[in-house]
Design a protein around this motif. Structure first.
Motif, PDB file in Angstrom:
ATOM      1  N   UNK A 221      50.631  39.655  35.605  1.00 39.27           N
ATOM      2  CA  UNK A 221      50.454  41.049  35.191  1.00 39.27           C
ATOM      3  C   UNK A 221      51.785  41.770  35.070  1.00 39.27           C
ATOM      4  N   UNK A 222      51.673  43.063  34.800  1.00 41.83           N
ATOM      5  CA  UNK A 222      52.847  43.877  34.541  1.00 41.83           C
ATOM      6  C   UNK A 222      53.515  44.304  35.846  1.00 41.83           C
ATOM      7  N   UNK A 223      52.793  44.167  36.946  1.00 40.50           N
ATOM      8  CA  UNK A 223      53.313  44.617  38.246  1.00 40.50           C
ATOM      9  C   UNK A 223      52.491  43.939  39.336  1.00 40.50           C
ATOM     10  N   UNK A 228      51.913  48.269  42.435  1.00 39.83           N
ATOM     11  CA  UNK A 228      51.006  49.119  41.658  1.00 39.83           C
ATOM     12  C   UNK A 228      50.344  50.126  42.587  1.00 39.83           C
ATOM     13  N   UNK A 231      52.756  52.831  43.754  1.00 35.93           N
ATOM     14  CA  UNK A 231      53.113  53.833  42.741  1.00 35.93           C
ATOM     15  C   UNK A 231      51.928  54.756  42.443  1.00 35.93           C
ATOM     16  N   UNK A 232      50.760  54.151  42.251  1.00 35.45           N
ATOM     17  CA  UNK A 232      49.617  54.963  41.810  1.00 35.45           C
ATOM     18  C   UNK A 232      48.903  55.664  42.960  1.00 35.45           C
ATOM     19  N   UNK A 233      48.883  55.033  44.128  1.00 35.34           N
ATOM     20  CA  UNK A 233      48.192  55.660  45.261  1.00 35.34           C
ATOM     21  C   UNK A 233      49.151  56.050  46.381  1.00 35.34           C
ATOM     22  N   UNK A 245      41.827  46.248  39.514  1.00 32.72           N
ATOM     23  CA  UNK A 245      42.046  47.102  38.348  1.00 32.72           C
ATOM     24  C   UNK A 245      42.959  46.455  37.307  1.00 32.72           C
ATOM     25  N   UNK A 246      43.933  45.695  37.773  1.00 29.00           N
ATOM     26  CA  UNK A 246      44.938  45.150  36.858  1.00 29.00           C
ATOM     27  C   UNK A 246      44.407  44.011  35.991  1.00 29.00           C
TER      28      UNK A 246
ATOM     29  N   UNK B  84      41.158  47.846  30.058  1.00 29.04           N
ATOM     30  CA  UNK B  84      40.880  47.288  31.389  1.00 29.04           C
ATOM     31  C   UNK B  84      39.869  48.115  32.172  1.00 29.04           C
ATOM     32  N   UNK B  85      39.441  49.248  31.580  1.00 30.91           N
ATOM     33  CA  UNK B  85      38.573  50.152  32.317  1.00 30.91           C
ATOM     34  C   UNK B  85      39.268  50.577  33.612  1.00 30.91           C
ATOM     35  N   UNK B  86      40.480  51.047  33.467  1.00 26.46           N
ATOM     36  CA  UNK B  86      41.373  51.291  34.598  1.00 26.46           C
ATOM     37  C   UNK B  86      41.172  52.686  35.177  1.00 26.46           C
ATOM     38  N   UNK B  88      42.879  54.963  38.550  1.00 20.28           N
ATOM     39  CA  UNK B  88      43.573  55.105  39.840  1.00 20.28           C
ATOM     40  C   UNK B  88      43.117  56.414  40.453  1.00 20.28           C
ATOM     41  N   UNK B  89      44.020  57.382  40.621  1.00 19.96           N
ATOM     42  CA  UNK B  89      43.555  58.666  41.132  1.00 19.96           C
ATOM     43  C   UNK B  89      42.773  59.426  40.052  1.00 19.96           C
ATOM     44  N   UNK B 166      56.891  49.664  31.299  1.00 20.22           N
ATOM     45  CA  UNK B 166      55.565  49.333  30.785  1.00 20.22           C
ATOM     46  C   UNK B 166      54.502  50.186  31.476  1.00 20.22           C
ATOM     47  N   UNK B 168      51.382  50.758  33.488  1.00 20.69           N
ATOM     48  CA  UNK B 168      50.578  49.990  34.445  1.00 20.69           C
ATOM     49  C   UNK B 168      49.097  49.929  34.105  1.00 20.69           C
ATOM     50  N   UNK B 171      47.903  46.950  32.294  1.00 19.59           N
ATOM     51  CA  UNK B 171      48.169  45.659  32.930  1.00 19.59           C
ATOM     52  C   UNK B 171      48.982  44.701  32.079  1.00 19.59           C
ATOM     53  N   UNK B 172      48.510  43.456  32.009  1.00 18.88           N
ATOM     54  CA  UNK B 172      49.243  42.412  31.289  1.00 18.88           C
ATOM     55  C   UNK B 172      49.374  42.731  29.798  1.00 18.88           C
ATOM     56  N   UNK B 175      52.520  44.414  29.425  1.00 24.00           N
ATOM     57  CA  UNK B 175      53.605  43.430  29.535  1.00 24.00           C
ATOM     58  C   UNK B 175      53.807  42.712  28.202  1.00 24.00           C
TER      59      UNK B 175
END
Lengths: 316, 280
Positions: A221-223, A228, A231-233, A245-246, B84-86, B88-89, B166, B168, B171-172, B175
């Protein structure tokens, strides 16, 4: 092997130990029926656990300290390996190894990121985190392969490119960018295999190819999930969630079209049987090389650019 | 003990912090000088005292560099989806929507064609205000198409970068945008079309590890942060003090990765000079 046991592996390992104990105690008695039952149970248990791994558990398997590393695969798959050192510019990066070797009946250039197995070797290998000279060495070897018309195989297994002061001074970003640029137009076939961890630009730095393959229990993945999460949480606590999630597992990436094929690992993961893991990888590599050598007139080059140019999801 | 006692009331703890009044003054984050907004604008958002280059977005760069009325935007409304159906907060879809509403931009780069002192070019400029100038599918695709445009028209390509790396939330796939833009640039190089990369503050991570470092000419604005891993990450990973000027444009030039540094006010004339030189 398997001296280090991950939490979710424990029920399997315990059952295996039980079988060993019974075998030891039962000298002379015929207990083959019972043993067969127990062994069947091990397989069932393993199948059940390994078909329901969470992404975070996959990440742990990919980092398993007893997992085969690049040199293990090279030694188990090839003969006549001659390691070639140095980037001819600055030094020799121990986190990337490479050289010519025979894979069955053909010569290949095989290049991989290399981790260490204990503290000492990990310090020597910089935990598999390359410096710019590693990427430049890899590129030098790829150019050699191009010159002598040999296919390139790269093995990805890195927690990331090294974020050091010297690495930045010597142009980590430029070294990776240059590799992407040059690998896009290298005039010999390139097969990329993710064999463990595929962390971001540090992984991709040897990751542009005609075919991108991935072992069953790896992440790419990218991170990393930890970074991840932080950074995000703003905390590492959410690494499991970040891993989900990634979408970083082989199955997810196959579905997204980022990788082309998943290579099966031995039951219970590559760390349980290095020889079998190498055998499975070798078989796949030979198939892939046979396929790609059928493509005429460097048409694979066009396909390679086309393949990466098509990656992305958007709407207009 | 009168020495230690305040004889007159000074700032009280409950007194409000006075910000610079909106709309008239701005403060340089580098030298703390207060600058009149009119003067600041006239000076192209550069501190007149210390030369600090404030971050500006695509709109201002297009105004600064392109001949008036020459800009034709490409793929203006291309938008991110959420592969990705991502979440976070905040769910990624919502984050995108909120950022579009807040900035009036559709993603972290705008591309198009235009003229610099009558020379036709293809141009892309990133916007850091859009999720930290992060590169996801849209940035990758727009750059990729700008490159195709440059191949088709044979116009030189200029990309101004300002990016944390990139994105986040893709994801990939994010990248892979490094690979995508770099393979496209490899294609471009075969057509002998020049590519000028302009690195502004900051250009780090995925952007610097792909198209931003791959210019036939890499040009930077003064003091721009240019890095693979940012200074905080390096400090954390190594536990060492960072050398003075570490990862700043001048430092990066000294280490051999930047052709030259140019102040914002000279950017257009310098580009004109360079483009004319390679033309004939």
């Amino acid at each position: 092997m398997a001296n280090i046991t991950l939490e979710f592996e424990k029920p399997i390992v315990e059952l295996e130990q039980k079988i060993d104990e019974i075998k030891e105690m039962s000298s002379g008695m015929d207990i083959s029926n019972e043993l067969a039952k127990l062994e069947k149970k091990v397989i069932e248990l393993r199948t059940q656990i390994f078909s329901n791994l969470t992404p975070w558990e996959v990440v742990q398997l990919a980092r398993h300290p007893e997992r085969p590393f690049s040199l293990d695969y090279i030694f188990n798959m090839t003969t006549d390996f001659i390691e070639l050192h140095g980037d001819r510019l600055f030094g020799d990066d121990k986190a990337i190894v490479g050289g010519f070797a025979r894979l069955e009946n053909r010569t290949v250039m095989i290049i991989g990121q290399q981790k260490g197995r204990d503290t000492k070797s990990n310090l020597y290998r910089n935990f598999g985190m390359p410096n710019p000279e590693g990427y430049r060495k890899a590129l030098r070897l790829m150019k050699l392969a191009e010159k002598f018309e040999k296919p390139v195989i790269t093995l990805i297994d890195t927690p990331g490119a090294y974020p050091g002061i010297g690495a930045e001074e010597r142009g980590q970003a430029e070294a990776i960018a240059k590799n992407l640029f040059e690998m896009a137009k290298l005039k010999v076939p390139i097969i990329v295999v993710i064999i463990g961890e595929g962390a971001s630009g540090g992984a991709l730095g040897i990751g542009v190819g005609d075919r991108v393959l991935m072992l069953e229990y790896c992440w790419y993945s990218v991170i990393s999930p930890e970074s991840c999460s932080s950074i995000l949480w703003r905390s590492w606590e959410h690494k499991e969630k970040a891993a989900e999630q990634l979408k970083l597992t082989a199955n997810d990436l196959l579905e997204l079209g980022i990788i082309d094929r998943i290579i099966p690992e031995p039951p219970g993961g590559a760390h349980r049987d290095h020889v079998l893991a190498a055998k499975l990888l070798k078989k796949t590599l030979i198939e892939e090389l046979d396929q790609i050598s059928k493509i005429k007139n460097e048409k694979f080059l066009e396909n390679r650019i086309e393949k990466f140019s098509a990656m992305g999801f958007f709407k207009e | 003990m009168a020495w230690f006692k305040r004889s007159t009331d000074n700032i009280k703890s409950d007194s409000l912090k006075k910000d610079t009044p909106d709309g008239i003054w701005t403060k340089c984050p580098d030298c703390n000088d207060v600058i009149h907004k009119k003067q600041w604008e006239a000076n192209l958002y550069v501190c007149s005292k210390c030369g600090y280059h404030f971050r500006i977005g695509s709109e201002k760069y297009f105004q600064l560099l392109l001949d008036e009325g020459s800009f034709r935007e490409l793929d203006r409304k291309m938008k991110s989806i959420d592969p990705l159906n991502f979440s976070d907060t905040k769910p990624y879809v919502k984050r995108i929507e909120d950022t579009i509403n807040k900035t009036g931009l559709y993603d972290a780069i705008r591309t198009g064609t235009g003229k610099i002192n009558n020379i036709d070019i293809v141009i892309g400029c990133m916007d850091f205000d859009f999720i930290g100038g992060s590169m996801g599918s849209v940035v990758g695709e727009k750059i990729s198409r700008a490159i195709d445009k440059a191949i088709k028209t044979k116009y030189p390509l200029i990309i101004l970068s300002s990016s944390g790396g990139a994105r986040m939330m893709e994801g990939a796939i994010s990248l892979m945008q490094l690979a995508k833009t770099s393979t496209q640039l490899a294609k471009l190089s075969q057509y002998k079309v020049p590519y000028i990369s302009i690195l502004t503050n900051p250009t780090t991570g995925g952007a610097s590890a792909s198209y931003a470092m791959l210019g036939d000419f890499n040009i930077a604005e003064p003091n721009a942060l240019i890095a693979f891993a940012g200074p905080r990450v390096v400090k954390q990973a190594t536990g060492k003090d960072l050398p003075p000027g570490f990862q700043r444009a001048e430092f990066v030039q000294e280490h051999g990765f930047i052709d030259f540094i140019v102040e914002r006010k000279d950017l257009k004339s310098k580009l004109t000079q360079l483009l004319n030189l390679i033309k004939d």
